[in-house]
Design an enzyme around this catalytic site. Structure first.
Site, PDB file in Angstrom:
ATOM      1  N   ASN A   1      -8.417  -2.671  -2.924  1.00  0.00           N
ATOM      2  CA  ASN A   1      -9.769  -2.111  -2.708  1.00  0.00           C
ATOM      3  C   ASN A   1      -9.899  -0.584  -2.855  1.00  0.00           C
ATOM      4  O   ASN A   1     -11.246  -0.241  -3.106  1.00  0.00           O
ATOM      5  CB  ASN A   1     -10.391  -2.706  -1.285  1.00  0.00           C
ATOM      6  CG  ASN A   1      -9.292  -2.022  -0.022  1.00  0.00           C
ATOM      7  OD1 ASN A   1      -8.046  -2.113  -0.162  1.00  0.00           O
ATOM      8  ND2 ASN A   1     -10.063  -1.341   0.784  1.00  0.00           N
ATOM      9  N   HIS A   2      -9.130   0.278  -2.619  1.00  0.00           N
ATOM     10  CA  HIS A   2      -9.266   1.735  -2.969  1.00  0.00           C
ATOM     11  C   HIS A   2      -9.294   2.107  -4.163  1.00  0.00           C
ATOM     12  O   HIS A   2      -9.713   3.224  -4.588  1.00  0.00           O
ATOM     13  CB  HIS A   2      -8.120   2.272  -2.086  1.00  0.00           C
ATOM     14  CG  HIS A   2      -8.555   2.585  -0.673  1.00  0.00           C
ATOM     15  ND1 HIS A   2      -8.813   3.587  -0.036  1.00  0.00           N
ATOM     16  CD2 HIS A   2      -8.360   1.786   0.533  1.00  0.00           C
ATOM     17  CE1 HIS A   2      -9.063   3.491   1.060  1.00  0.00           C
ATOM     18  NE2 HIS A   2      -8.614   2.183   1.523  1.00  0.00           N
TER      19      HIS A   2
ATOM     20  N   HIS B   1      -0.936   4.465  -0.692  1.00  0.00           N
ATOM     21  CA  HIS B   1      -1.908   5.428  -0.040  1.00  0.00           C
ATOM     22  C   HIS B   1      -1.604   6.936  -0.227  1.00  0.00           C
ATOM     23  O   HIS B   1      -1.501   7.752   0.757  1.00  0.00           O
ATOM     24  CB  HIS B   1      -2.202   5.300   1.300  1.00  0.00           C
ATOM     25  CG  HIS B   1      -3.271   4.220   1.424  1.00  0.00           C
ATOM     26  ND1 HIS B   1      -4.510   4.090   1.093  1.00  0.00           N
ATOM     27  CD2 HIS B   1      -3.077   2.805   2.056  1.00  0.00           C
ATOM     28  CE1 HIS B   1      -5.031   3.105   1.243  1.00  0.00           C
ATOM     29  NE2 HIS B   1      -4.278   2.081   2.074  1.00  0.00           N
TER      30      HIS B   1
ATOM     31  N   ARG C   1     -14.503  -5.760   8.460  1.00  0.00           N
ATOM     32  CA  ARG C   1     -14.349  -4.690   7.783  1.00  0.00           C
ATOM     33  C   ARG C   1     -15.710  -4.370   7.030  1.00  0.00           C
ATOM     34  O   ARG C   1     -16.018  -3.318   6.261  1.00  0.00           O
ATOM     35  CB  ARG C   1     -13.307  -4.755   6.514  1.00  0.00           C
ATOM     36  CG  ARG C   1     -12.010  -5.047   7.188  1.00  0.00           C
ATOM     37  CD  ARG C   1     -10.928  -5.167   5.800  1.00  0.00           C
ATOM     38  NE  ARG C   1      -9.701  -5.564   6.247  1.00  0.00           N
ATOM     39  CZ  ARG C   1      -8.747  -4.379   6.304  1.00  0.00           C
ATOM     40  NH1 ARG C   1      -8.977  -3.356   5.902  1.00  0.00           N
ATOM     41  NH2 ARG C   1      -7.391  -4.955   6.554  1.00  0.00           N
TER      42      ARG C   1
ATOM     43  N   HIS D   1      -2.563  -4.745   2.260  1.00  0.00           N
ATOM     44  CA  HIS D   1      -3.814  -4.588   2.680  1.00  0.00           C
ATOM     45  C   HIS D   1      -4.052  -4.291   4.274  1.00  0.00           C
ATOM     46  O   HIS D   1      -5.035  -3.537   4.715  1.00  0.00           O
ATOM     47  CB  HIS D   1      -4.673  -5.675   2.411  1.00  0.00           C
ATOM     48  CG  HIS D   1      -6.288  -5.672   2.653  1.00  0.00           C
ATOM     49  ND1 HIS D   1      -6.966  -4.382   2.095  1.00  0.00           N
ATOM     50  CD2 HIS D   1      -7.271  -6.189   3.177  1.00  0.00           C
ATOM     51  CE1 HIS D   1      -8.240  -4.574   2.458  1.00  0.00           C
ATOM     52  NE2 HIS D   1      -8.371  -5.688   3.215  1.00  0.00           N
TER      53      HIS D   1
ATOM     54  N   HIS E   1      -3.940  -8.361  -3.753  1.00  0.00           N
ATOM     55  CA  HIS E   1      -3.893  -7.135  -2.787  1.00  0.00           C
ATOM     56  C   HIS E   1      -4.252  -7.756  -1.196  1.00  0.00           C
ATOM     57  O   HIS E   1      -3.708  -7.271  -0.207  1.00  0.00           O
ATOM     58  CB  HIS E   1      -5.081  -6.263  -3.278  1.00  0.00           C
ATOM     59  CG  HIS E   1      -4.929  -5.049  -2.068  1.00  0.00           C
ATOM     60  ND1 HIS E   1      -3.985  -4.133  -1.852  1.00  0.00           N
ATOM     61  CD2 HIS E   1      -6.024  -4.668  -1.126  1.00  0.00           C
ATOM     62  CE1 HIS E   1      -4.659  -3.309  -1.033  1.00  0.00           C
ATOM     63  NE2 HIS E   1      -5.686  -3.588  -0.567  1.00  0.00           N
TER      64      HIS E   1
ATOM     65  N   ASP F   1      -3.985  -0.167  -3.725  1.00  0.00           N
ATOM     66  CA  ASP F   1      -3.888   1.057  -2.670  1.00  0.00           C
ATOM     67  C   ASP F   1      -3.058   1.832  -2.835  1.00  0.00           C
ATOM     68  O   ASP F   1      -2.340   2.343  -1.894  1.00  0.00           O
ATOM     69  CB  ASP F   1      -3.968   0.415  -1.112  1.00  0.00           C
ATOM     70  CG  ASP F   1      -5.645  -0.184  -0.905  1.00  0.00           C
ATOM     71  OD1 ASP F   1      -6.332  -0.486  -1.903  1.00  0.00           O
ATOM     72  OD2 ASP F   1      -5.600  -0.379   0.177  1.00  0.00           O
TER      73      ASP F   1
ATOM     74  N   ASP G   1       0.627  -1.187  -0.139  1.00  0.00           N
ATOM     75  CA  ASP G   1      -0.029  -0.056  -0.021  1.00  0.00           C
ATOM     76  C   ASP G   1       0.722   1.155   0.107  1.00  0.00           C
ATOM     77  O   ASP G   1       1.891   1.252   0.943  1.00  0.00           O
ATOM     78  CB  ASP G   1      -0.755  -0.066   1.228  1.00  0.00           C
ATOM     79  CG  ASP G   1      -1.818  -0.983   1.328  1.00  0.00           C
ATOM     80  OD1 ASP G   1      -1.602  -2.092   0.967  1.00  0.00           O
ATOM     81  OD2 ASP G   1      -3.028  -0.855   1.630  1.00  0.00           O
TER      82      ASP G   1
ATOM     83  N   ASP H   1      -6.049   7.564  -1.886  1.00  0.00           N
ATOM     84  CA  ASP H   1      -6.515   7.831  -0.649  1.00  0.00           C
ATOM     85  C   ASP H   1      -5.758   8.024   0.418  1.00  0.00           C
ATOM     86  O   ASP H   1      -4.675   7.480   0.721  1.00  0.00           O
ATOM     87  CB  ASP H   1      -7.613   6.828  -0.317  1.00  0.00           C
ATOM     88  CG  ASP H   1      -8.831   6.752  -1.306  1.00  0.00           C
ATOM     89  OD1 ASP H   1      -9.291   7.700  -1.924  1.00  0.00           O
ATOM     90  OD2 ASP H   1      -9.497   5.832  -1.661  1.00  0.00           O
ATOM     91  N   ARG H   2      -6.264   8.715   1.566  1.00  0.00           N
ATOM     92  CA  ARG H   2      -5.582   8.780   2.815  1.00  0.00           C
ATOM     93  C   ARG H   2      -4.478  10.148   2.882  1.00  0.00           C
ATOM     94  O   ARG H   2      -4.354  10.878   3.270  1.00  0.00           O
ATOM     95  CB  ARG H   2      -4.940   7.527   3.445  1.00  0.00           C
ATOM     96  CG  ARG H   2      -5.782   6.244   3.601  1.00  0.00           C
ATOM     97  CD  ARG H   2      -6.941   6.620   4.534  1.00  0.00           C
ATOM     98  NE  ARG H   2      -7.621   5.327   4.726  1.00  0.00           N
ATOM     99  CZ  ARG H   2      -8.816   5.296   5.546  1.00  0.00           C
ATOM    100  NH1 ARG H   2      -9.395   6.247   6.040  1.00  0.00           N
ATOM    101  NH2 ARG H   2      -9.562   4.290   5.764  1.00  0.00           N
TER     102      ARG H   2
END
Length: 247
Positions: free
Chosen positions: A61-62, A3, A163, A190, A114, A29, A1, A32-33
Site C-alpha cells: 500500500n505504500h 520501510h 485503517r 502489512h 501484501h 512496503d 515490510d 516510507d517511515r
C-alpha cells in the site's frame, strides 16, 4: 515490510543467503517511515535486474503516490537530490511501483499478497486479469483491498477496516478462498508483529514482518519466512541492526 530500513534489509539477505542461490519474494512496503527508502529500492531493483528469476517484488500500500508523498519517501528524494532531480527520481520510482504485481503463487498451494482478501475477489483468475497498472484503487477498489486488508479472529465475514481502506476478514472468508482456489494457506505482511511474525487461523494465514525496531522505536523483532520445495515453512527471526539502534 522493509520501510526504508536499509541495514535491516541486509540482514534479510544474511538470514536467507545470497540472491543467486536463494529465491526471494518480497511482499511490498519498501518505502516510507525509515530513512533509506532510496537505498532499499535501488538495491532491490539492481538485484531484480541482475537476478530476475531469483527476486520477485510485490506491491504494497505504500507503493503508491498518495501514500509515499506523505509518509517520507517523497521528502527523502527531495532531500537527497536537487529539487528537480529529486522530483524526477521520485516519479521514476513511482512509475515502477505502478507495474509491480499484486500477488504470487508458491508451489501451487500458497497465495502471497501484501495484505489480504477482498469481498470482490473469489478466485485467483480475477487477480490475474485485473487492470492493475496505475495508482492503487484508482481503477479497481479490489486492488486496494489486496494491499490494505487484515485478518481478524473476532468477526466472521468482511468488515470495513478502521485503517480507512480495505477490510477485516474472518476465518470463514479464508476457508472459502482457500477451498475455491485449492490452496493451503495465505502469506502476507502489512501488520507489525512484536515477535516478527504471526500465525492466524491455525496457520492458514501467515504474517511476516521484516522491519525490526520499526520506526526506530517500536522494539519489535523481525523475521524471514523460509519455504522449501514441499511448501513446508519456518520463520527465522532477527533483531535490529546496530545502525537501526543508533538512529
Amino acid at each position: 515490510d522493509i520501510h526504508g530500513q536499509f541495514h535491516d534489509l541486509l540482514q534479510v539477505f544474511s538470514k536467507g543467503g545470497p540472491a543467486p542461490k536463494t529465491r526471494y519474494l518480497f511482499l511490498g512496503d519498501y518505502v516510507d517511515r525509515g530513512h533509506n527508502s532510496v537505498e532499499v529500492m535501488t538495491l532491490l531493483l539492481c538485484l531484480k535486474v541482475q537476478f530476475p528469476k531469483q527476486i520477485t517484488l510485490l506491491r504494497g500500500n505504500h507503493e503508491c503516490r498518495e501514500i509515499s508523498s506523505h509518509y517520507g519517501f517523497f521528502a527523502e528524494c527531495q532531500s537527497k537530490f536537487q529539487d528537480k532531480e529529486g522530483l524526477e527520481i521520485y516519479e521514476a520510482f513511482s512509475n515502477v511501483f505502478d507495474y509491480l504485481p499484486l500477488g504470487a503463487l508458491l508451489g501451487k498451494e500458497i497465495f502471497a499478497v501484501h495484505a489480504g482478501l477482498s469481498p470482490g475477489i473469489i478466485s485467483l483468475d480475477q487477480i490475474r486479469v485485473m487492470e492493475r497498472f496505475g495508482e492503487v484503487g484508482e481503477r479497481n477498489p479490489c486492488l486496494q483491498d489486496l494491499v490494505w486488508s487484515d485478518p481478524t479472529e473476532i468477526h466472521k465475514g468482511f468488515f470495513r477496516s478502521d485503517r480507512g481502506n480495505g477490510y477485516l476478514f474472518g476465518e470463514d472468508v479464508v476457508d472459502r478462498f482457500l477451498k475455491e482456489n485449492k490452496l493451503s494457506r495465505i502469506v502476507r505482511s502489512h501488520q507489525l508483529c512484536k515477535e516478527g511474525y504471526q500465525e492466524t487461523f491455525g496457520g492458514k494465514v501467515l504474517t511476516v514482518w521484516s522491519a525490526p525496531n520499526y520506526c526506530y522505536r517500536m522494539e519489535n523483532k523481525a523475521s524471514v519466512l523460509i519455504i522449501d520445495e514441499s511448501c513446508k515453512y519456518k520463520f527465522s527471526t532477527f533483531e535490529a541492526s546496530k545502525e537501526n539502534l543508533n538512529k
